[in-house]
Design a protein around this motif. Structure first.
Motif, PDB file in Angstrom:
ATOM      1  N   CYS A  46      47.548  43.255  43.427  1.00 61.69           N
ATOM      2  CA  CYS A  46      48.961  43.617  43.420  1.00 61.69           C
ATOM      3  C   CYS A  46      49.746  42.671  44.318  1.00 61.69           C
ATOM      4  O   CYS A  46      50.829  42.211  43.975  1.00 61.69           O
ATOM      5  N   GLN A  47      49.163  42.370  45.469  1.00 57.23           N
ATOM      6  CA  GLN A  47      49.834  41.482  46.413  1.00 57.23           C
ATOM      7  C   GLN A  47      50.046  40.096  45.802  1.00 57.23           C
ATOM      8  O   GLN A  47      51.084  39.471  46.000  1.00 57.23           O
ATOM      9  N   ALA A  48      49.060  39.660  45.017  1.00 54.53           N
ATOM     10  CA  ALA A  48      49.166  38.341  44.395  1.00 54.53           C
ATOM     11  C   ALA A  48      50.177  38.365  43.261  1.00 54.53           C
ATOM     12  O   ALA A  48      50.937  37.419  43.078  1.00 54.53           O
ATOM     13  N   GLU A  49      50.185  39.434  42.493  1.00 52.89           N
ATOM     14  CA  GLU A  49      51.038  39.485  41.313  1.00 52.89           C
ATOM     15  C   GLU A  49      52.504  39.677  41.687  1.00 52.89           C
ATOM     16  O   GLU A  49      53.390  39.113  41.045  1.00 52.89           O
ATOM     17  N   ASN A  50      52.753  40.483  42.697  1.00 57.38           N
ATOM     18  CA  ASN A  50      54.117  40.951  42.930  1.00 57.38           C
ATOM     19  C   ASN A  50      54.804  40.328  44.142  1.00 57.38           C
ATOM     20  O   ASN A  50      55.767  40.905  44.652  1.00 57.38           O
TER      21      ASN A  50
ATOM     22  N   LYS B  78      49.116  30.805  39.857  1.00 57.43           N
ATOM     23  CA  LYS B  78      49.860  31.985  40.292  1.00 57.43           C
ATOM     24  C   LYS B  78      48.981  33.208  40.474  1.00 57.43           C
ATOM     25  O   LYS B  78      49.295  34.078  41.263  1.00 57.43           O
ATOM     26  N   LYS B  79      47.950  33.303  39.681  1.00 59.37           N
ATOM     27  CA  LYS B  79      47.196  34.553  39.705  1.00 59.37           C
ATOM     28  C   LYS B  79      45.804  34.283  39.174  1.00 59.37           C
ATOM     29  O   LYS B  79      45.643  33.517  38.218  1.00 59.37           O
ATOM     30  N   ILE B  80      44.823  34.895  39.783  1.00 57.04           N
ATOM     31  CA  ILE B  80      43.450  34.774  39.307  1.00 57.04           C
ATOM     32  C   ILE B  80      43.024  36.123  38.749  1.00 57.04           C
ATOM     33  O   ILE B  80      43.252  37.159  39.382  1.00 57.04           O
ATOM     34  N   GLU B  81      42.453  36.088  37.571  1.00 56.42           N
ATOM     35  CA  GLU B  81      41.917  37.319  37.000  1.00 56.42           C
ATOM     36  C   GLU B  81      40.513  37.043  36.489  1.00 56.42           C
ATOM     37  O   GLU B  81      40.140  35.900  36.262  1.00 56.42           O
ATOM     38  N   GLY B  82      39.776  38.099  36.287  1.00 56.05           N
ATOM     39  CA  GLY B  82      38.437  37.926  35.761  1.00 56.05           C
ATOM     40  C   GLY B  82      38.501  37.436  34.328  1.00 56.05           C
ATOM     41  O   GLY B  82      39.427  37.748  33.588  1.00 56.05           O
ATOM     42  N   ASN B  83      37.507  36.645  33.952  1.00 56.63           N
ATOM     43  CA  ASN B  83      37.432  36.162  32.580  1.00 56.63           C
ATOM     44  C   ASN B  83      36.721  37.220  31.735  1.00 56.63           C
ATOM     45  O   ASN B  83      35.540  37.491  31.951  1.00 56.63           O
ATOM     46  N   PRO B  84      37.436  37.822  30.782  1.00 54.95           N
ATOM     47  CA  PRO B  84      36.846  38.948  30.049  1.00 54.95           C
ATOM     48  C   PRO B  84      35.589  38.573  29.279  1.00 54.95           C
ATOM     49  O   PRO B  84      34.743  39.436  29.006  1.00 54.95           O
ATOM     50  N   ALA B  95      38.567  41.647  45.582  1.00 50.81           N
ATOM     51  CA  ALA B  95      39.698  41.210  46.401  1.00 50.81           C
ATOM     52  C   ALA B  95      39.550  39.755  46.830  1.00 50.81           C
ATOM     53  O   ALA B  95      40.526  39.010  46.874  1.00 50.81           O
ATOM     54  N   HIS B  96      38.326  39.337  47.123  1.00 51.18           N
ATOM     55  CA  HIS B  96      38.142  37.948  47.554  1.00 51.18           C
ATOM     56  C   HIS B  96      38.491  36.992  46.439  1.00 51.18           C
ATOM     57  O   HIS B  96      39.098  35.948  46.663  1.00 51.18           O
ATOM     58  N   GLY B  97      38.049  37.342  45.236  1.00 56.56           N
ATOM     59  CA  GLY B  97      38.345  36.488  44.099  1.00 56.56           C
ATOM     60  C   GLY B  97      39.843  36.343  43.914  1.00 56.56           C
ATOM     61  O   GLY B  97      40.352  35.253  43.645  1.00 56.56           O
ATOM     62  N   GLN B  98      40.562  37.455  44.079  1.00 54.73           N
ATOM     63  CA  GLN B  98      42.018  37.422  43.971  1.00 54.73           C
ATOM     64  C   GLN B  98      42.613  36.489  45.023  1.00 54.73           C
ATOM     65  O   GLN B  98      43.605  35.808  44.794  1.00 54.73           O
ATOM     66  N   ALA B  99      41.991  36.503  46.205  1.00 58.03           N
ATOM     67  CA  ALA B  99      42.548  35.741  47.316  1.00 58.03           C
ATOM     68  C   ALA B  99      42.186  34.261  47.244  1.00 58.03           C
ATOM     69  O   ALA B  99      42.574  33.494  48.120  1.00 58.03           O
ATOM     70  N   GLY B 100      41.470  33.858  46.206  1.00 51.35           N
ATOM     71  CA  GLY B 100      41.136  32.444  46.062  1.00 51.35           C
ATOM     72  C   GLY B 100      42.358  31.541  46.073  1.00 51.35           C
ATOM     73  O   GLY B 100      42.294  30.382  46.490  1.00 51.35           O
ATOM     74  N   LEU B 101      43.483  32.094  45.630  1.00 53.88           N
ATOM     75  CA  LEU B 101      44.720  31.308  45.616  1.00 53.88           C
ATOM     76  C   LEU B 101      45.116  30.879  47.018  1.00 53.88           C
ATOM     77  O   LEU B 101      45.765  29.861  47.213  1.00 53.88           O
ATOM     78  N   GLN B 102      44.710  31.692  47.989  1.00 54.44           N
ATOM     79  CA  GLN B 102      45.097  31.342  49.354  1.00 54.44           C
ATOM     80  C   GLN B 102      44.142  30.338  49.973  1.00 54.44           C
ATOM     81  O   GLN B 102      44.420  29.826  51.051  1.00 54.44           O
ATOM     82  N   VAL B 103      43.040  30.073  49.307  1.00 52.21           N
ATOM     83  CA  VAL B 103      42.240  28.914  49.703  1.00 52.21           C
ATOM     84  C   VAL B 103      42.976  27.662  49.243  1.00 52.21           C
ATOM     85  O   VAL B 103      43.171  26.706  49.981  1.00 52.21           O
TER      86      VAL B 103
END
Lengths: 254, 765, 447
Positions: A46-50, B78-84, B95-103
């Motif tokens: 959510c933090q990343a998206e919004n 902009k956003k990382i999501e799992g590959n379906p 959460a770590h995977g999501q935060a990859g953008l901040q690496v």
């Protein structure tokens, strides 16, 4: 019919339960507490998206958390029988939302999709909506937040960056809903198909605890899920008619 | 206008000035920050403004190898999501995977190559040519003089072709010192599987199809091996995908995220998890009607481990052990997994052997909802076996101290932070004449480098990944750059190839860059024949794999026929040994991998710092977990700063009263305590690894990081712990509602209706 | 009534003197209060505007803080004046006449300060006009369902009413002063007195209109504070969601307002030398009123506690528990001491007619009442439905400064007022006096 009568009948109709069933969409989310692991992936997604700002340690120490969805934790019992239960708490998009009645400038209102919308540009920052919200899921921008370069390059261009003095909260990723609607329109469909749109939190939930969809569509996943016998609303007694439905945790004894 | 005299004029001027001043202040105080909107006059070819482009690639935040899809807009991620379509992540992400953008977009990233001209001097920018040639000259001369072995390459765990490239490079240099080091690497599990089945690998645990899972210390939902995949399985199992709602049991001294999600959580004494497993096995073999040919061998091997005799040592009553044993045997798809602190005591391998033997006893090997061995690695020998143990690292430190290492190349790993102070690794590195860092960040280890050649982050570089636990069959994914490089950095693979060519190893490194090397490597995978439908030629196969983000074969590896010979006879779990006497150090220290910061590598990501710890809601800090009884005894409250003292050092942190930790155990999360790791991590909290005793796991020689005893010394100081949660008790408000599964409650009739949608099996009444 | 020894002429002298003759003490006081206003109110407010409302101590569960407490306090303080004046006018209470002008002024200025507190409170004060219904290009209207919107309406109406009320009652006095002053003051009073000549028609119409306004203002004043209470009571916050809140706030408002009048009267009497106009009688009567109000207030407080306890719900229990015995527990008992117990002294007539004890009591009551407003915000919002979202609120320096500064602003406004408005109603006080006997030296006062 006189003007007053017309007004009254419209008003009554508007207040009638089920009013939102007349529309194309009534976005709903169900959260299965039996599957939720409390991992926090939804929070970061959510933090990343919004474009949810980083508030920093000092602000967090002053209690100014800024997460549109948060995990609440409740302990039961004591060691060695201690149990920990998680519950993700986000804007419930209530159909009878206390926050909507109190905003003096209508910055928060109910839209036709059953979403509790927040108009950042209109907000004057009285913060009364946050007081009126029994779920405490409204977050206020006490400052203009900064994204040290190049963190700002991650900001989602589909979502506003909120300025100081403005209230914000979960939107059910309205930008994704808009995109899905546009896509449906381009395809010549009237409605978005089930599963075509998912908020960031639902999308990322690894244990599939969350389901999102349109409850006016009786074929949708979420319709089935919210009619699960385990379904309940948190703080039912406040009578806010939330659009977030929780499924009870299963307790296995012995 | 004769009315205005001098005084009036001055008054008016003054009033006007004051008014203007007030107006200026008002404007100054309310205006928005200046923003610039610069549109594309002619947009680049790869994208159209306003339309998102998705790229499939691989997450490198941990070693699980989740396939991800990255959403980019106007050339920015902009956003990382799992590959379906990726079988590991199945469209989901942690959460770590999501935060990859901040690496990728971290403000503390290194922006270009730098060098120190002399010791103790600041790093100054240089050009890539200078940097590469400086290093190549040094390496070249060492190689030429036959001193190639004095070059050490110390990298984080990598797999696939990058690992192969490293191997090739080091082999060409004539060095055997290629060291992969990860603190979280489940080394003991490799050994346990090797001991049982003869193959050193990580098995795939099919949690999704299991309906009774007993986890011995493994925090499989949060930090252990492949959390996203495990969580997906957990959710499926809980929903009764396999016909019965999955039931989860967790045995560990301190409740982890997995423990909190389990149906039953039991606290066994630290290091005795293996004994619990053997006691369960004992009951299964003796009372549960185990009918295998090797029953007699089991009976005699397990004779000392009756539930009754084990309850004293483990702290679990025999009825609990028997209950687990019966459920384990009585369920359709039972599964036992072990890891975490259970695998990192002095008896780690034995413990995991005992745990995984349970899978053999219920016959779930190679079956749905069981333990599934992976096929042979697709590329190289698989990364897991390459990883260094603590003993290897100590050896490396000794070599450095002896001057046997001339050049150290660091990449991504941070041993100075992740090794105990007792290893004296920092001092050892200081002895090495040339330390080169390829890391993207300055951390405690790379800050010792005198030459910094920063590499791309994983979102900017080519690579591939063959996830080690896999999903029971061979899969691989290509990692592609999703954005153009932000800074003057280079992909690690490119740096290696470039270096090799500079040294004069062009014959062995004929590729222009990593991408070319990768494509060549994938030619061999193409040659295996599993190329999907309608693929014409390698290019088309390659494009398909890159686009889909995943390639896989559905053939399972050979399922093990049985255990290796002699395993049953040798099965035995020695009591754990702890460093420090229980008189001076009354508590067992339980450091654990942080749910938000992992082993500390994620501490520089502000999202991870601000993500409340799932169990305590603490942000931005370290804490020491005490059982309420212990805290009461020591007269400590939340926020009291205490000193945790082990035989090898002390750290200080505030107390947090944690209701689900054993009274004789002190918990502390790993992850904080960085001294030099960017603005978000530095100077925050303390690092429990520092004070660990160099106690070794007896078989692997890896660090037994759960085998230190500590004392708690109050300091008398206090801080307010920064956390987002308030009071974590419901106070009878029925916020989280529950439904009893077996109708034992007073209103059981209602429950039956409520459970109609979810197939709950009544195990016992 | 009043002091029988003074003459009509003396009244005029006294009042005009208070307008024209300005001593050093006045300037010093004015300078100090302006300084306080700027350093404690304007400065911190600009700081807050520049950096955001985070300069205050509010946080996630407790999004309202001392700004709102101050707002209710000032609105409450405003209650006494116009309401009291109107009620007493309608009931023909003679003793009101020497004090009502200053009481009404207090009303006006507290409402103004309260309005400023709203500006300070909101996150984006530069858009606060959106809460006012005005036709605009966007066709955006405020939310007419919102109690805050009612509030804006009620307060602006009340402020307008109060301005008209005080201004209309002063017209004859402006005329009287007009005839006794020279220079720029004369010009100002010429404008302000609207050409008042003192004809019978004018007097007749003034009385009629004045009574009409008084009738209008009484329900208005009651509604204002009821509506302010609805800001809280219409929420679902435990311990705020109570039906008793409207009378609670109205009673509290009149209570603190009356105490405020006692304070102001003491100061006027002492420093504007109105000893012969403001007498023990006034203090005695106000003391009685205070006593009644304190008893009412105590009763409502007990009802509030009882309903909370009787609800037998965890939400109400915890909120009450936090208020009575939590972090701010000592403040709660301080409030009970100041507002419920100390005023029992008023039973004694000797106490009611002693000036200094009355001054102290009135200040003590208002400290207690400020505490009450603070506790309403600071002890209910941190203890709502979800315990895991509970928090804690401590005011920041900026908030405390602005609170202090608001008193400075009030004082400044009042000090300016006493130099422009005759702070005692000349003609009405005269009505209470016996017919004057002609004396050779007597000035010809109007009317």
């Amino acid at each position: 019919m006189s003007f007053i009568d017309t007004l009254r009948s419209r008003w009554q109709e508007y207040r009638r339960p089920g009013y939102y069933e007349n529309f194309d969409y009534a976005w709903t989310m169900t959260i299965d507490l039996d599957s939720c692991t409390g991992c926090g992936a939804c929070v970061t997604a959510c933090q990343a998206e919004n474009n949810i700002p980083l508030v920093g340690e000092e602000e967090l120490a002053r209690g100014r958390e800024m997460h549109w969805i948060r995990i609440e934790r409740y302990w039961e019992g004591e060691f060695p029988n201690a149990k920990l239960n998680f519950i993700p708490m986000l804007c419930q998009h209530c159909d009878a939302a206390p926050c909507e009645t109190v905003c003096p400038v209508s910055a928060t209102y109910h839209n036709q999709d059953g979403l509790n919308a927040q108009v950042y540009n209109r907000c004057v920052g009285t913060r009364s909506c946050a007081v009126y919200c029994p779920y405490e899921v409204r977050y206020f921008n006490y400052y203009n937040h900064e994204w040290p370069s190049p963190l700002d390059q991650q900001l989602n261009p589909d979502v506003t960056v909120r300025e100081k003095g403005v209230m914000e909260k979960c939107t059910f990723c309205i930008q994704r809903i808009r995109q899905a609607k546009d896509a449906a329109k381009d395809d010549g469909r009237r409605r978005v198909l089930d599963g075509e749109v998912q908020p960031a939190c639902v999308q990322t939930c690894a244990s599939q605890a969350m389901v999102f969809g349109n409850r006016n569509d009786s074929q949708s996943e979420v319709f089935k899920s919210m009619n699960d016998p385990r379904a309940y609303h948190v703080l039912e007694e406040v009578n806010t008619a939330p659009s977030v439905v929780y499924l009870k945790k299963v307790e296995v004894n012995g | 206008m004769s009315g205005i005299d001098r005084r009036d004029f001055l008054k008016l001027a003054g009033a006007g000035g004051a008014g203007a001043g007030a107006g200026f202040m008002m404007r100054e105080s309310t205006k928005h920050p200046v923003e610039h909107l610069v549109p594309y006059t002619s947009s680049p070819e790869e994208f159209s403004p306003g339309i998102a482009t998705w790229y499939n690639t691989v997450c490198s935040m941990c070693s699980s190898g989740c396939g991800i899809s990255v959403r980019t807009r106007e050339g920015r991620a902009k956003k990382i999501e799992g590959n379906p379509s990726h079988p590991v992540s199945q469209g989901r992400l942690c959460a770590h995977g999501q935060a990859g953008l901040q690496v990728l977009y971290n403000p503390d990233r290194l922006t270009g190559p730098m060098a120190r001209t002399a010791d103790n001097e600041d790093l100054l920018p240089i050009t890539w040519d200078e940097g590469i040639s400086q290093l190549a000259t040094r390496l070249g001369s060492l190689q030429a003089s036959g001193q190639g072995d004095s070059v050490c390459f110390l990298s984080e765990g990598v797999d696939g072709h990058l690992a192969a490239l490293y191997e090739r490079f080091m082999a060409q240099l004539g060095s055997s010192r290629l060291v992969h080091y990860d603190f979280t690497h489940p080394r003991t599990l490799y050994s346990a599987i090797e001991k049982l089945f003869g193959d050193s690998q990580l098995p795939y645990y099919d949690i999704g199809n299991a309906d009774y899972v007993v986890s011995f210390g493994a925090d499989y939902l949060s930090t252990w091996i492949s959390p996203v995949n495990h969580s997906f399985g957990f959710g499926s199992s809980r929903k009764g995908v396999n016909g019965v709602r999955g039931r989860f049991v967790q045995i560990e001294p301190r409740m982890s995220v997995s423990g909190a999600s389990a149906d039953d959580w039991f606290a066994a004494n630290p290091g005795t998890e293996g004994m619990v497993a053997l006691a369960i096995a004992n009951h299964i073999v003796n009372e549960g009607g185990y009918q295998g040919d090797d029953r007699d061998a089991w009976v005699s091997a397990l004779a000392p481990y009756s539930p009754a005799s084990m309850s004293q040592a483990t702290g679990l009553s025999s009825s609990v052990i028997i209950g687990i044993a019966e459920s384990f045997l009585g369920s359709q798809h039972s599964l036992a997994i072990g890891g975490g602190s259970a695998g990192n005591n002095t008896n780690g391998v034995d413990t995991l052997v005992a745990v995984n033997a349970l899978n053999y006893l219920v016959g779930n090997l190679g079956n749905e909802g069981g333990l599934i061995l992976n096929p042979e690695p697709v590329v190289g020998s698989g990364s897991g076996t390459l990883r260094a143990t603590y003993t290897d690292m100590i050896e490396l430190a000794e070599a450095a101290r002896d001057g046997r290492i001339q050049v150290l190349i660091l990449s991504g790993t941070n041993p100075v932070f992740n090794l105990p102070d007792a290893a004296e690794f920092r001092e050892a590195i200081a002895q090495i004449p040339l330390v080169v860092s390829l890391s993207s960040f300055i951390d405690e280890t790379s800050s010792l480098a005198s030459l910094v050649l920063p590499s791309h982050t994983y979102l900017e570089s080519w690579g591939d990944s063959f996830p080690e636990p896999g999903v029971g069959f061979s899969i691989g994914s290509v990692s592609q750059p999703v954005v153009s490089p932000l800074f003057n950095t280079r992909a690690t693979g490119d740096i290696i190839i470039n270096l090799a060519q500079e040294i004069g190893l062009s014959a062995a490194f004929p590729w222009s860059d990593m991408e070319e090397y990768l494509k060549e490597g994938w030619q061999q995978i193409y040659a295996r024949g599993n190329t999907g439908d309608g693929t014409e030629g390698f290019e088309s196969f390659w494009n398909d794999v890159v686009r889909a983000g995943v390639w896989g074969e559905t053939t399972r590896g050979p399922s093990p026929e049985g255990l290796l010979e002699g395993v049953i006879e040798s099965i035995d779990v020695a009591p754990p040994e702890f460093s420090g006497s229980s008189a001076n150090y009354p508590f067992v220290f339980h450091p654990y991998i942080s749910d938000t910061l992992e082993d500390g590598g994620a501490a520089n990501l502000p999202w991870m710092q601000e993500l409340p710890d799932p169990l305590t809601s603490i942000v931005y800090g370290s804490w020491v977990e005490l059982n309420p009884l212990t805290a009461n005894e020591l007269n400590l409250e939340e926020g009291d700063i205490v000193e945790v003292e082990s035989p090898h050092g002390r750290v200080t942190a505030p107390v947090f009263i944690y209701p689900a930790i054993m009274p004789n155990v002190i918990g502390m999360p790993i992850g904080q305590g960085h001294t030099d790791y960017g603005r978000y991590a530095s100077g925050r909290g303390s690092n429990p690894i520092q004070i660990l005793s160099p106690q070794l796991e007896t078989e692997t020689g890896d660090l037994a990081w759960a085998a230190t005893r500590v004392a708690i010394n109050p300091t008398g100081r206090r801080v307010e712990i920064v956390k987002t949660g308030g009071v974590s008790r419901e106070l009878g408000r029925e916020i989280i509602q529950k439904v009893g599964a077996d109708g034992a409650d007073a209103d059981g009739a209602d429950h039956a209706a409520e459970l109609s949608s979810i197939p709950v099996k009544v195990v016992r009444s | 009534m009043a002091n029988q020894d003074i003459s009509f002429a003396q009244i005029n002298d006294d009042v005009v003197r208070s307008l024209v003759v300005t001593g050093r003490k006045y300037y010093i006081t004015l300078a100090i209060s302006i300084l306080v206003t700027f350093t404690c109110f304007v400065g911190p407010w600009f700081y807050q505007l520049r950096y955001g409302i985070g300069a205050a101590g509010m946080n996630h569960p407790t999004v309202w803080g001392t700004y709102l407490a101050s707002f209710i306090f000032w609105i409450g303080l405003s209650h006494s004046g116009t309401l009291l004046s109107a009620v007493l006018h309608l009931t023909n209470s003679e003793w009101r006449k020497a004090m009502y002008r200053s009481a009404e002024a207090m009303t006006l200025f507290s409402v103004m300060v309260a309005a400023m507190m709203v500006m300070v409170h909101v996150g984006r004060p530069w858009f606060v006009h959106w809460a006012v219904p005005y036709p605009n290009q966007m066709e955006m209207w405020p939310n007419f369902r919102s109690p805050l919107m009612f509030d804006v309406m009620a307060i602006t109406t009340y402020m307008t009413g109060s301005i008209i009320f005080i201004y209309m009652g002063t017209i004859p006095d402006f005329a009287a002063v007009r005839d006794r002053t020279t220079g720029w003051r004369h010009h100002m009073y010429v404008l302000l007195s609207l050409g008042w000549r003192g004809t019978d028609t004018e007097w007749n119409r003034l009385h009629w209109a004045y009574t009409f306004l008084a009738v209008l203002i009484v329900p208005l004043a009651v509604s204002v504070h009821s509506i302010v209470s609805w800001d809280f009571a219409l929420s679902v916050v435990p311990a705020l969601h109570q039906t008793i809140f409207a009378p609670y706030f109205v009673v509290g408002a009149i209570y603190s307002g009356t105490a405020g009048i006692v304070t102001v009267m003491f100061v006027l009497r002492k420093y504007m030398k109105f000893e012969h106009l403001i007498t023990k009688l006034h203090f005695d009567n106000l003391g009685k009123l205070l006593l009644v109000m304190s008893l009412l207030w105590t009763y409502i407080n007990m009802v509030e506690l009882f309903t909370g306890w009787y609800s037998e719900s965890s939400e109400e229990y915890e909120a009450l528990n936090f208020r009575l015995f939590g972090f701010y527990g000592p403040l709660y008992w301080e409030m009970i001491l100041f507002c419920a117990l100390a005023p029992l002294l008023l039973i004694s007539k000797r106490f009611r007619t002693s000036f200094v004890p009355m001054l102290i009591l009135s200040i003590v009551i208002n400290i207690g009442m400020y505490t009450e407003r603070f506790l309403i915000v600071a002890t209910s919002l941190p203890r709502q439905y979800l315990p895991d979202a509970w928090g804690m609120y401590v005011p920041s320096l900026v908030e405390i400064a602005i609170m202090v500064g608001s008193f400075g602003m009030f004082t400044t406004l009042f000090l300016v007022f006493v130099k422009i408005f005759p702070s005692i109603s000349l003609y009405e006080v005269k009505e209470t006096l016996p017919e004057p006997q002609p004396k050779p030296q007597a000035d010809s006062g109007a009317p």
